[in-house]
Write a protein that holds these residues in place. Structure first.
Motif, short mmCIF file in Angstrom:
data_model
loop_
_atom_site.label_atom_id
_atom_site.label_comp_id
_atom_site.label_asym_id
_atom_site.label_seq_id
_atom_site.Cartn_x
_atom_site.Cartn_y
_atom_site.Cartn_z
N LEU A 69 58.57 37.06 -84.91
CA LEU A 69 59.87 37.71 -84.75
C LEU A 69 59.77 38.79 -83.68
CD1 LEU A 69 62.79 38.21 -85.52
CD2 LEU A 69 61.98 39.67 -87.41
N SER A 70 58.67 39.53 -83.68
CA SER A 70 58.46 40.58 -82.68
C SER A 70 58.38 39.99 -81.28
CB SER A 70 57.16 41.35 -82.99
OG SER A 70 57.25 42.02 -84.22
N THR A 143 48.49 43.75 -80.52
CA THR A 143 49.58 43.13 -79.78
C THR A 143 50.92 43.74 -80.13
OG1 THR A 143 48.38 41.03 -79.60
CG2 THR A 143 50.77 40.96 -79.29
N LEU A 144 51.17 43.94 -81.42
CA LEU A 144 52.45 44.52 -81.83
C LEU A 144 52.57 45.97 -81.36
CD1 LEU A 144 53.20 43.11 -85.40
CD2 LEU A 144 53.77 42.23 -83.15
N PHE A 145 51.46 46.70 -81.38
CA PHE A 145 51.52 48.08 -80.88
C PHE A 145 51.77 48.09 -79.37
CE2 PHE A 145 49.85 52.28 -79.66
CZ PHE A 145 50.55 53.07 -80.56
N LEU A 146 51.25 47.09 -78.69
CA LEU A 146 51.50 46.97 -77.25
C LEU A 146 52.99 46.73 -76.99
CD1 LEU A 146 50.04 46.96 -74.52
CD2 LEU A 146 49.77 44.49 -74.76
N LEU A 147 53.63 45.93 -77.83
CA LEU A 147 55.07 45.70 -77.70
C LEU A 147 55.84 46.99 -77.92
CD1 LEU A 147 55.59 42.29 -79.55
CD2 LEU A 147 55.12 42.71 -77.13
N LYS A 157 61.81 50.04 -80.15
CA LYS A 157 60.54 50.76 -80.33
C LYS A 157 60.28 51.01 -81.82
CE LYS A 157 59.20 53.32 -76.19
NZ LYS A 157 57.82 52.82 -76.27
N TYR A 158 61.29 51.49 -82.54
CA TYR A 158 61.14 51.76 -83.96
C TYR A 158 60.83 50.47 -84.73
CZ TYR A 158 62.92 56.52 -83.29
OH TYR A 158 63.07 57.83 -82.90
N ILE A 159 61.49 49.38 -84.34
CA ILE A 159 61.26 48.09 -85.00
C ILE A 159 59.83 47.63 -84.79
CG2 ILE A 159 61.84 45.63 -84.96
CD1 ILE A 159 64.74 46.42 -84.38
N PHE A 160 59.36 47.69 -83.54
CA PHE A 160 58.00 47.24 -83.24
C PHE A 160 56.95 48.14 -83.92
CE2 PHE A 160 59.78 45.33 -79.13
CZ PHE A 160 59.88 44.07 -79.71
N LEU A 161 57.22 49.43 -83.99
CA LEU A 161 56.29 50.33 -84.65
C LEU A 161 56.23 50.02 -86.15
CD1 LEU A 161 54.36 52.71 -84.51
CD2 LEU A 161 56.33 54.25 -84.79
#
Length: 208
Positions: A69-70, A143-147, A157-161
């Motif tokens: 999803l990310s 990877t998710l933190f990179l996004l 940003k809040y969603i990815f974090l």
């Protein structure tokens, strides 16, 4: 806003984009072969006080739902930003290189209580084997933190974090990774991002 047409009209951008994609493909192919190598290598089992505090829980579906999803959200929000995508590809490529080096230097065995995490993407490029020793550091968390670092929209940003925290927690609850694997991942992702970002800033100033 920079469009793909105007971006690729610049020979420098076109050359950099083509070279980036070639290097990324080579790195990913090399990484898949490297994963086969480390699966055959003997390693050590770490004594992790956090993993000892609870029994493993299978959260495979949640983990990959959040990951894919990310990726989907990042693609649809960045597809029209070629300059941002270029940085994303380069930062991810550098993070994978860091991960190869880190895993080579840290021959770990999977936690004894680990529940298998069947990643369909890795299975596709890793010849169908279920990988257990691709540990230090957590690629999913990194990877998710990179996004999160790459996203420009505050909501995204809040969603990815949030997704990064959830996935990092999930792989620990499933005992797929040691605590140190998850803890270090965001720092390496940030390092890869800053190196690429600073290189872009440096060369853009030199051109000006």
């Amino acid at each position: 806003m920079i469009t793909w047409k105007s971006f690729l009209k610049d020979k420098k951008n076109l050359t950099e984009f083509i070279i980036t994609m070639i290097v990324l493909i080579v790195v990913l192919i090399s990484f898949s072969q490297f994963l086969n190598f480390i699966e055959q290598r003997e390693g050590v089992v770490l004594s992790d006080p956090i993993l000892k505090a609870f029994k493993p829980v299978d959260l495979t579906w949640l983990t990959f739902a959040l990951i894919y999803l990310s990726l989907f959200l990042f693609i649809i929000t960045t597809i029209n930003k070629p300059d941002r995508l270029l940085i994303a590809f380069q930062a991810y490529c550098l993070m994978v290189i860091f991960r190869i080096i880190a895993m080579y230097l840290t021959p770990f065995e999977a936690p004894e209580t680990s529940l298998l995490l069947n990643d369909p993407f890795v299975q596709l490029f890793g010849e169908g084997k279920i990988l257990t020793k691709d540990l230090f550091f957590s690629g999913h968390t990194g990877t998710l933190f990179l996004l999160f670092l790459l996203a420009e929209n505050k909501v995204m940003k809040y969603i990815f974090l949030l997704f990064t925290l959830n996935v990092g927690t999930a792989v620990l609850l499933q005992h797929v990774h040691y605590s140190i694997d998850v803890f270090v991942a965001p720092f390496v992702a940030y390092c890869a991002y800053r190196i690429i970002k600073n290189l872009h800033l440096k060369f853009s100033k030199e051109i000006i």
